[in-house]
Design a protein around this motif. Structure first.
Motif, mmCIF file in Angstrom:
data_model
loop_
_atom_site.group_PDB
_atom_site.id
_atom_site.type_symbol
_atom_site.label_atom_id
_atom_site.label_comp_id
_atom_site.label_asym_id
_atom_site.label_seq_id
_atom_site.Cartn_x
_atom_site.Cartn_y
_atom_site.Cartn_z
ATOM 1 N N ALA A 173 -2.994 -31.686 -24.923
ATOM 2 C CA ALA A 173 -1.878 -31.482 -25.843
ATOM 3 C C ALA A 173 -2.086 -30.234 -26.696
ATOM 4 C CB ALA A 173 -1.702 -32.711 -26.736
ATOM 5 N N THR A 174 -3.323 -29.993 -27.102
ATOM 6 C CA THR A 174 -3.620 -28.824 -27.923
ATOM 7 C C THR A 174 -3.424 -27.540 -27.125
ATOM 8 O OG1 THR A 174 -5.220 -30.119 -29.203
ATOM 9 C CG2 THR A 174 -5.385 -27.726 -29.368
ATOM 10 N N LEU A 175 -3.879 -27.526 -25.867
ATOM 11 C CA LEU A 175 -3.695 -26.338 -25.025
ATOM 12 C C LEU A 175 -2.219 -26.082 -24.744
ATOM 13 C CD1 LEU A 175 -6.562 -26.482 -22.368
ATOM 14 C CD2 LEU A 175 -6.474 -25.241 -24.521
ATOM 15 N N ILE A 176 -1.460 -27.137 -24.520
ATOM 16 C CA ILE A 176 -0.027 -26.961 -24.272
ATOM 17 C C ILE A 176 0.645 -26.289 -25.466
ATOM 18 C CG2 ILE A 176 2.163 -28.212 -24.019
ATOM 19 C CD1 ILE A 176 0.579 -30.256 -22.313
ATOM 20 N N MET A 177 0.258 -26.700 -26.681
ATOM 21 C CA MET A 177 0.823 -26.091 -27.880
ATOM 22 C C MET A 177 0.419 -24.617 -27.987
ATOM 23 S SD MET A 177 2.838 -26.596 -30.415
ATOM 24 C CE MET A 177 2.964 -28.381 -30.667
ATOM 25 N N VAL A 178 -0.793 -24.283 -27.542
ATOM 26 C CA VAL A 178 -1.225 -22.883 -27.517
ATOM 27 C C VAL A 178 -0.286 -22.066 -26.630
ATOM 28 C CG1 VAL A 178 -3.043 -21.285 -26.779
ATOM 29 C CG2 VAL A 178 -3.656 -23.382 -27.978
ATOM 30 N N TRP A 179 -0.023 -22.565 -25.421
ATOM 31 C CA TRP A 179 0.816 -21.799 -24.478
ATOM 32 C C TRP A 179 2.249 -21.694 -24.984
ATOM 33 C CZ3 TRP A 179 -3.238 -20.042 -23.194
ATOM 34 C CH2 TRP A 179 -4.286 -20.736 -22.596
ATOM 35 N N PHE A 180 2.764 -22.773 -25.574
ATOM 36 C CA PHE A 180 4.123 -22.716 -26.088
ATOM 37 C C PHE A 180 4.237 -21.668 -27.199
ATOM 38 C CE2 PHE A 180 7.384 -24.416 -29.103
ATOM 39 C CZ PHE A 180 8.487 -24.116 -28.318
ATOM 40 N N THR A 181 3.248 -21.635 -28.098
ATOM 41 C CA THR A 181 3.277 -20.683 -29.210
ATOM 42 C C THR A 181 3.139 -19.245 -28.718
ATOM 43 O OG1 THR A 181 2.268 -22.350 -30.645
ATOM 44 C CG2 THR A 181 2.207 -20.065 -31.406
ATOM 45 N N LEU A 182 2.132 -18.988 -27.884
ATOM 46 C CA LEU A 182 1.881 -17.616 -27.437
ATOM 47 C C LEU A 182 2.975 -17.110 -26.496
ATOM 48 C CD1 LEU A 182 -1.992 -17.648 -26.849
ATOM 49 C CD2 LEU A 182 -0.724 -16.877 -28.859
ATOM 50 N N ASN A 183 3.460 -17.969 -25.623
ATOM 51 C CA ASN A 183 4.537 -17.541 -24.728
ATOM 52 C C ASN A 183 5.844 -17.340 -25.485
ATOM 53 O OD1 ASN A 183 2.870 -17.504 -22.498
ATOM 54 N ND2 ASN A 183 3.384 -19.577 -21.859
ATOM 55 N N GLY A 184 6.023 -18.104 -26.569
ATOM 56 C CA GLY A 184 7.170 -17.849 -27.429
ATOM 57 C C GLY A 184 7.085 -16.475 -28.074
ATOM 58 N N LEU A 185 5.884 -16.096 -28.535
ATOM 59 C CA LEU A 185 5.701 -14.772 -29.131
ATOM 60 C C LEU A 185 5.902 -13.668 -28.095
ATOM 61 C CD1 LEU A 185 2.573 -15.472 -31.389
ATOM 62 C CD2 LEU A 185 4.947 -15.169 -32.127
ATOM 63 N N LEU A 186 5.371 -13.869 -26.889
ATOM 64 C CA LEU A 186 5.567 -12.875 -25.832
ATOM 65 C C LEU A 186 7.047 -12.730 -25.483
ATOM 66 C CD1 LEU A 186 2.615 -13.593 -23.357
ATOM 67 C CD2 LEU A 186 2.925 -11.565 -24.776
ATOM 68 N N THR A 187 7.762 -13.850 -25.451
ATOM 69 C CA THR A 187 9.193 -13.798 -25.140
ATOM 70 C C THR A 187 9.951 -13.017 -26.210
ATOM 71 O OG1 THR A 187 9.085 -15.906 -23.957
ATOM 72 C CG2 THR A 187 11.251 -15.201 -24.718
ATOM 73 N N LEU A 188 9.585 -13.212 -27.477
ATOM 74 C CA LEU A 188 10.198 -12.426 -28.552
ATOM 75 C C LEU A 188 9.899 -10.942 -28.376
ATOM 76 C CD1 LEU A 188 9.494 -14.678 -31.685
ATOM 77 C CD2 LEU A 188 11.697 -14.303 -30.532
ATOM 78 N N GLY A 189 8.667 -10.631 -27.954
ATOM 79 C CA GLY A 189 8.308 -9.234 -27.702
ATOM 80 C C GLY A 189 9.139 -8.628 -26.580
ATOM 81 N N TYR A 190 9.337 -9.384 -25.491
ATOM 82 C CA TYR A 190 10.156 -8.885 -24.394
ATOM 83 C C TYR A 190 11.605 -8.701 -24.830
ATOM 84 C CZ TYR A 190 6.201 -10.266 -21.483
ATOM 85 O OH TYR A 190 4.950 -10.406 -20.949
ATOM 86 N N ALA A 191 12.095 -9.625 -25.677
ATOM 87 C CA ALA A 191 13.463 -9.499 -26.179
ATOM 88 C C ALA A 191 13.610 -8.246 -27.033
ATOM 89 C CB ALA A 191 13.842 -10.744 -26.983
ATOM 90 N N ALA A 192 12.608 -7.976 -27.892
ATOM 91 C CA ALA A 192 12.658 -6.786 -28.742
ATOM 92 C C ALA A 192 12.616 -5.507 -27.907
ATOM 93 C CB ALA A 192 11.507 -6.807 -29.739
ATOM 94 N N GLN A 193 11.914 -5.561 -26.783
ATOM 95 C CA GLN A 193 11.839 -4.406 -25.879
ATOM 96 C C GLN A 193 13.119 -4.206 -25.078
ATOM 97 O OE1 GLN A 193 8.404 -5.181 -23.390
ATOM 98 N NE2 GLN A 193 7.277 -3.523 -24.350
ATOM 99 N N GLY A 194 13.967 -5.206 -25.053
ATOM 100 C CA GLY A 194 15.145 -5.154 -24.193
ATOM 101 C C GLY A 194 14.847 -5.522 -22.755
ATOM 102 N N ALA A 195 13.693 -6.181 -22.522
ATOM 103 C CA ALA A 195 13.291 -6.503 -21.153
ATOM 104 C C ALA A 195 13.938 -7.779 -20.633
ATOM 105 C CB ALA A 195 11.772 -6.636 -21.079
#
Length: 246
Positions: A173-195
């Motif tokens: 459960a702890t690892l799943i929360m890690v991936w959800f948080t970090l992948n959410g941040l990466l997705t925001l980064g891709y959105a900011a890039q226009g990717a």
């Protein structure tokens, strides 16, 4: 006749189906599998803005479902600060490394990971040995870097947490929360890039494939020999990793 069936995006759809079926069956590896096989037919820079947001469907659902099992102190004070810093470093380093080097390094990472898992499946897991606080932090930071580069920090993070005394459910459960948080941040980064905007059609088309893989994995979970399945899967990933290197 075969050209539409062999198009890179159709092949990626098959890889995503395999990846999420595997995730639902065994609890690991959706992005690692989809990215390592997908990189054989599409550039990493094209794949990442598609595969990372897709993972939020699964990790978000599981994070919500198992939130009461998360070890929040380990997550917030230990894992996330270092993983987030490493993820940012890896994300910023991507444009400087170039596609060829990124692909080669990813192939090496997948090949090493596959050999390690095949060894474990053949000989059994080695006893967990704590790294000590200092080395544990170093490995967490490196796990973050690989996550920023490839959204695949899992193998190094699990190694970094060797010897951590958590029961299986809380650890997962702890690892799943890690991936959800970090992948959410990466997705925001891709959105900011226009990717994200150019790949909305692919995201929309692949989202049902993710859901189908989850359902199929749940059905197959008790019907397939997981040990043999993992042997075949990691053998395929080893070949994919070597293909990316050479």
């Amino acid at each position: 006749m075969l050209e539409p069936l062999l198009s890179p995006w159709v092949l990626l759809g098959l890889f995503v189906l395999l990846a999420y079926t595997t995730e639902a069956m065994t609890g690991f590896g959706s992005i690692v599998i989809a990215l390592s096989l997908g990189a054989l037919v599409l550039p990493l820079d094209t794949l990442m803005p598609v595969l990372v947001p897709l993972n939020l469907l699964l990790s978000g659902y599981l994070s919500l479902r198992y939130r009461r099992l998360v070890h929040w102190r380990l997550l917030l004070r230990g894992i996330l600060p270092l993983m987030a810093a490493g993820t940012l470093a890896g994300y910023l380093a991507r444009p400087w490394l170039g596609q060829t080097l990124l692909q080669t390094l990813f192939g090496v990472l997948i090949a090493v990971f596959s050999v390690r898992e095949l060894w474990r499946l053949r000989h059994g897991p080695a006893p967990a040995r704590p790294h000590g606080a200092g080395w544990g932090r170093v490995w967490m930071l490196l796990a973050g870097v690989t996550h920023g580069l490839y959204a695949s920090g899992g193998p190094l993070l699990v190694y970094a947490l060797s010897g951590v005394t958590l029961d299986k459910s809380r650890f997962r459960a702890t690892l799943i929360m890690v991936w959800f948080t970090l992948n959410g941040l990466l997705t925001l980064g891709y959105a900011a890039q226009g990717a994200l905007q150019p790949v909305w059609p692919q995201l929309a088309a692949l989202a049902p494939v993710v859901l189908a893989g989850i359902v199929l994995g749940e059905i197959l979970h008790h019907r397939v020999d997981e040990h043999r399945f993992r042997q075949v899967l990691f053998s395929v990933l080893l070949l994919a990793g070597l293909a990316l290197v050479f």
